[in-house]
Design a protein around this motif. Structure first.
Motif, short mmCIF file in Angstrom:
data_model
loop_
_atom_site.label_atom_id
_atom_site.label_comp_id
_atom_site.label_asym_id
_atom_site.label_seq_id
_atom_site.Cartn_x
_atom_site.Cartn_y
_atom_site.Cartn_z
N ALA A 113 1.41 -5.42 5.86
CA ALA A 113 0.94 -4.12 5.36
C ALA A 113 0.46 -3.26 6.51
N GLU A 114 -0.25 -3.88 7.44
CA GLU A 114 -0.73 -3.14 8.62
C GLU A 114 0.45 -2.64 9.44
N ALA A 115 1.47 -3.49 9.57
CA ALA A 115 2.63 -3.11 10.37
C ALA A 115 3.38 -1.95 9.72
N VAL A 125 3.89 1.98 11.18
CA VAL A 125 5.15 2.73 11.24
C VAL A 125 4.98 4.07 10.51
N ALA A 126 4.34 4.03 9.34
CA ALA A 126 4.17 5.26 8.55
C ALA A 126 3.35 6.29 9.34
N LYS A 127 2.37 5.82 10.08
CA LYS A 127 1.50 6.74 10.84
C LYS A 127 2.28 7.52 11.89
N ASP A 128 3.38 6.95 12.33
CA ASP A 128 4.16 7.63 13.37
C ASP A 128 5.24 8.53 12.80
N GLN A 129 5.35 8.59 11.48
CA GLN A 129 6.38 9.42 10.86
C GLN A 129 5.93 10.89 10.82
N GLN A 130 6.87 11.76 10.60
CA GLN A 130 6.55 13.19 10.50
C GLN A 130 6.42 13.64 9.06
N LEU A 146 10.96 3.02 2.80
CA LEU A 146 9.98 1.93 2.82
C LEU A 146 10.65 0.58 2.61
N VAL A 147 11.65 0.55 1.74
CA VAL A 147 12.40 -0.70 1.55
C VAL A 147 13.04 -1.12 2.87
N ASP A 148 13.62 -0.13 3.53
CA ASP A 148 14.28 -0.40 4.80
C ASP A 148 13.27 -0.93 5.83
N ILE A 149 12.11 -0.29 5.89
CA ILE A 149 11.07 -0.73 6.84
C ILE A 149 10.58 -2.12 6.46
N TYR A 150 10.38 -2.32 5.16
CA TYR A 150 9.86 -3.61 4.69
C TYR A 150 10.78 -4.75 5.14
N GLY A 198 11.09 -9.68 8.90
CA GLY A 198 11.50 -10.75 9.81
C GLY A 198 10.41 -11.07 10.81
N ALA A 199 9.69 -9.99 11.24
CA ALA A 199 8.63 -10.20 12.23
C ALA A 199 7.35 -10.73 11.60
N HIS A 200 7.13 -10.34 10.32
CA HIS A 200 5.89 -10.78 9.64
C HIS A 200 6.26 -11.42 8.30
N PRO A 201 6.95 -12.58 8.28
CA PRO A 201 7.39 -13.13 6.99
C PRO A 201 6.20 -13.46 6.10
#
Lengths: 576, 373
Positions: free
Chosen positions: B341-343, B347-352, B360-364, B369-372
């Motif tokens: 959730a933090e990760a 990512v969301a914080k850096d969006q415009q 979000l599905v794509d990001i999730y 993979g990095a945070h299973p």
């Protein structure tokens, strides 16, 4: 083959007609147009064989193909790939044979875009909800019709065509130079998928996803296209673009030459109509960008807005919420530095919660810029918020005292902002104001956070707090910050001014959280008309044009709103 | 249910609620078909609309008027705009159950207006320039129109002028001129402009206007009736009507009338109940966690979405907090660790801009993979 007859000129642009293609002759002209446009734009690798038609294996799964014609001549078209065989398979086979083209090999992926990017998660998510996904692509416009708004219309039309067939989500890959246009028009460039290049095309592409059920801004024209295609099988549209200056002109006309209203204000109402000397605070760069439709403008655009504010005589501006972190912090700090470097006559404000870490973020920004700022420290204090958060009142008083004292000790001017003031009773507000003012706050901001107030309620609240300040000998400035959820944003500002506030907050176009704030441009006109505040028409026009460029979803004229189209969309050339 | 939380700054004397007259169908630019009229009446009847202006009629439209009049519901009145010299009066006299609207100053002669008012008590005479007249001139006109037999007189606001106090002054002045046992009633027809059309309408009914004319979505630049209805509901003046069909009205406007409702249009716009701001979302999520949907619907919304057929929507964007991400994951039935959730939030914080579900599905799935979990 002449695709575009010389007799078809711009003057006949009203005759644009979009329909789905299914005849052999139409399809042949569309495939030829694709070949010609892609060749002209240099998309084909130099060693690619010269052919007269552009047909690839995905055309066998291009379930729907639509195009615009003018006087029967094809000027632009697009395909929509669905994971089903095309009804035009036989026609395509015969065209390939007729033109001596090699039959393309069978597809290796369902969608063309999957050659570049992995869309499995997105496609799987959509299909798991029982929805269909398509890929938009091969969107081409004849060179003679580029830059004439046909590109926009073609996008509306193919989206309408897809909606007409019950499609929910579309994918596309587009050249990076068009990513911003797509983004501003409601499509989304997928995260962390940088540009990709295929040996098949001499171009880089980026992935875009469009949710057709949530078309926004200019793309809502697709709803009309859908309806016409559904009812009549075709959509006729004009390329005559709305005059981009129209809204600005209307408003400027109202400012300079107010019509009507001469009879009942001076004759039967009291004089003067509105107090003069009220200052304006522009919240566009903070609350305005909290709009769920907002696309954060680049820093250069924000700095140019600051100049427009100065030219309009706006006294102060909120530059952001540094404690939000990420891009928000970076921009607010850089804007503050810009104000300092340019010596702009604008009082800058930064927002923060009544928390020490938020105050520290503001202090750091102020020190980095070497400029004194006002900290707008807000506190949720309404009874319903307290109930949701399970807060008790002593805790709110402690937060207020600690944050305001800390900020004042760090050399900040503090505006103490009670969130949702208009739903908060006096017995909560008054102790909070005592605490904040005794801790050193120099201004109080009454907020209608959820747009609940009526003009009558606004007047009562402002009068009450004004009396409270006077009775206790406080000389704090009193601000009003209103929202427009009930459509009363501007009227409440006028009521607040009438009741005695010193400064009102508003945003360009009324953009902001949910449906937004009071519209600053309308307020400016009211103040010019009712209190004689100077208003420069040219500056107002520039200010509105900035909004047209950077807040395209916001209608800027209440009477005749026309969402802004980006000024130029060249060859759409979606490669999929 | 949540009203006990709200301070009474808005409290007002118990004004009489106005009649709501709807002009939306005029935006078709033609008379509607019977199907369109039936659909529209079904949508607006539950809202408490009492009169629907169907459109302007010319001399060739009388057959259409008759067929549309056949669908006239008992509890609502159908009204038509008349251009007297062109329309002729003979057919009007034959349709006394319909309402008519005539605008003075378009070549209307006294005799025609007298005959029209005599044939139908539901005739509204419009004084288009009333807000620009001085009191003496206005009083002359009002007496003249009253002598012609007009029982309903309409004032039209123009481009945001005058403002609230002016509207009140105008109507109180006009009402004070009433003569006899049954003085005429007044109708306020606001014109959008400078953001005060709705406020003008409120001032008008508070000053004594019997009816307010407008359009849904503010189509054509009129008073936005959806906002007026919500205002009446929140003021407790509209207790007998449900506003649940407002959502469908918005859809009909977009699809059938081609009205572009901007996302930030109050009540009906797509952004009206969306938020991606962390502070707001956190309060809503906490209210939901307490199993208080009524609190969740009111803590950051003046208009209870559930009462107009809509719902609050929490999204994830650059100004979001962890509550937004966790709420979204829960709504998608996706499991998530705190680290993930933090990760996602980082990512969301850096969006415009606010992220869509698909982004979000794509990001999730990219980050999973990095945070299973």
């Amino acid at each position: 083959v002449e695709l575009l007859s010389p007799r078809v000129t711009q003057n006949q642009s009203d005759l644009l007609t979009f329909r789905e293609l299914n005849r052999a002759d139409d399809l042949r002209r569309y495939f030829m147009l694709r070949q010609m446009v892609f060749a002209e734009q240099g998309y084909w690798p130099t060693d690619a064989p010269r052919v007269s038609l552009d047909v690839d294996s995905f055309d066998r799964h291009s379930r729907f193909i639509g195009a615009f014609t003018v006087s029967g001549e094809l000027v632009g078209g697009a395909r929509i790939i669905l994971a089903q065989d095309t009804p035009n398979a036989a026609v395509i086979e015969s065209l390939l044979q007729e033109h001596g083209c090699v039959t393309p090999p069978a597809r290796d992926r369902t969608y063309h875009a999957q050659r570049w990017f992995n869309f499995d998660a997105v496609i799987g998510h959509v299909q798991s909800q029982g929805k269909q996904v398509v890929e938009f692509g091969r969107t081409v416009i004849h060179a003679a019709w580029q830059n004439k708004r046909v590109g926009h219309l073609l996008l509306h039309a193919v989206h309408g065509l897809a909606r007409c067939h019950g499609i929910s989500v579309g994918l596309a890959v587009v050249p990076p130079r068009l990513a911003r246009f797509y983004s501003s028009a409601g499509c989304r460039v997928l995260h962390r998928r940088g540009p990709s290049r295929s040996p098949e095309l001499n171009a880089e592409v980026v992935p875009v996803v469009l949710e057709l059920s949530r078309l926004e801004g200019p793309f809502r024209v697709a709803l009309r296209a859908e309806r016409c295609l559904h009812l009549k099988g075709e959509w006729r549209s004009s390329t005559h673009s709305a005059n981009p200056e129209e809204s600005a002109e209307n408003l400027v006309d109202w400012a300079g030459n107010p019509r009507g209203g001469h009879g009942w204000e001076p004759v039967l109402s009291r004089l003067p109509l509105l107090r003069s000397g009220v200052s304006l605070h522009d919240e566009t760069l903070r609350d305005g960008l909290q709009s769920p439709s907002a696309v954060n403008p680049p820093l250069e655009a924000k700095t140019s807005l600051l100049h427009h504010m100065v030219e309009l005589g706006i006294e102060s501006a909120n530059l952001g919420l540094p404690a939000a972190g990420g891009a928000a912090r970076k921009h607010s700090e850089e804007l503050l530095q810009y104000v300092a470097a340019q010596h702009l006559p604008l009082l800058p404000t930064l927002a923060g919660r009544t928390l020490p870490e938020d105050v520290d973020a503001i202090v750091e920004a102020s020190q980095n810029a070497g400029l004194a700022v006002e900290a707008g420290l807000f506190l949720g204090c309404s009874p319903i918020r307290q109930a949701c958060e399970d807060w008790d009142f002593p805790r709110l008083l402690a937060f207020t005292e600690k944050a305001v004292s800390h900020a004042v000790a760090q050399g900040l001017q503090v505006m103490f902002v009670t969130e949702d003031t208009t739903r908060t009773p006096a017995h909560i507000l008054e102790p909070l104001y005592h605490t904040a003012l005794q801790a050193g706050a120099s201004a109080i901001c009454l907020t209608d956070t959820v747009g609940y107030a009526t003009p009558r309620g606004t007047g009562k609240l402002v009068s009450h707090v004004k009396n409270f300040l006077g009775q206790h000998g406080y000389s704090a400035r009193l601000d009003w910050h209103g929202h427009n959820d009930r459509g009363l944003g501007v009227a409440n500002c006028l009521a607040a001014i009438e009741a005695g506030v010193d400064r009102v907050h508003a945003t360009l176009g009324g953009c902001g959280e949910r449906v937004g704030n009071a519209r600053l441009e309308e307020l400016l006109v009211h103040l010019a008309r009712l209190s004689g505040r100077p208003l420069c028409s040219d500056s107002l026009e520039e200010y509105l044009l900035w909004g047209r460029r950077h807040l395209p979803w916001v209608p800027l004229s209440p009477a005749r709103s026309t969402p802004v189209q980006p000024s130029r969309v060249a060859a759409l050339g979606a490669a999929g | 249910m949540t009203m006990e939380f709200f301070a009474g700054w808005n409290e007002a004397p118990p004004f009489a609620a106005p009649q709501i007259w709807d002009n939306t169908l005029q935006c078709l630019g033609r008379l509607p078909s019977r199907r369109e009229l039936r659909q529209w009446l079904e949508l607006v009847r539950p809202l408490g609309v009492t009169q629907v202006c169907v459109g302007s009629v010319g001399p060739r439209d009388w057959d259409t008027v008759e067929s549309l009049a056949a669908d006239s519901p008992g509890d609502m009145q159908l009204e038509f705009d008349l251009d007297l010299p062109r329309s002729g009066l003979s057919c009007v006299v034959q349709q006394p159950e319909l309402a008519w609207r005539v605008v003075l100053g378009q070549g209307q002669c006294e005799q025609a207006v007298r005959r029209l008012c005599g044939s139908s008590s539901s005739t509204t005479v419009v004084l288009p320039e009333a807000v620009c007249m001085d009191p003496l001139e206005l009083s002359r006109w009002l007496r003249k129109v009253e002598d012609w037999g007009a029982r309903r007189i309409e004032f039209v606001g123009t481009h945001g002028c005058p403002w609230g106090a002016g509207v009140e002054s105008l109507l109180r002045f006009a009402l004070g001129l009433g003569r006899g046992a049954t003085p005429p009633s007044y109708v306020w027809s606001g014109v959008a402009g400078l953001g005060v059309a709705l406020a003008q309408a409120i001032h008008a009914y508070e000053a004594g206007a019997a009816a307010v004319r407008g359009t849904f979505g503010g189509a054509g630049g009129s008073v936005p009736l959806e906002s007026l209805l919500v205002h009446l509901m929140l003021e407790g003046l509209w207790p007998e009507h449900s506003l649940q069909t407002l959502c469908s009205v918005g859809h009909w406007l977009e699809v059938e009338l081609g009205v572009d409702l901007p996302p930030n249009h109050p009540v009906l716009g797509s952004d009206a109940f969306r938020t991606a701001t962390g502070v707001h979302a956190a309060a809503i999520v906490k209210a939901e966690a307490r199993h208080r949907p009524d609190w969740a619907d009111a803590v950051y919304s003046a208009v209870p979405a559930a009462r107009i057929g809509r719902q609050q929507c929490i999204e994830v964007g650059p100004l979001s907090g962890k509550a937004n991400v966790q709420h979204w994951l829960k709504s998608q039935q996706l499991h998530c660790s705190d680290e993930l959730a933090e990760a996602i939030l980082a990512v969301a914080k850096d969006q415009q801009q606010v992220l869509t579900d698909l982004e979000l599905v794509d990001i999730y799935y990219t980050l999973n993979g990095a945070h299973p979990c």
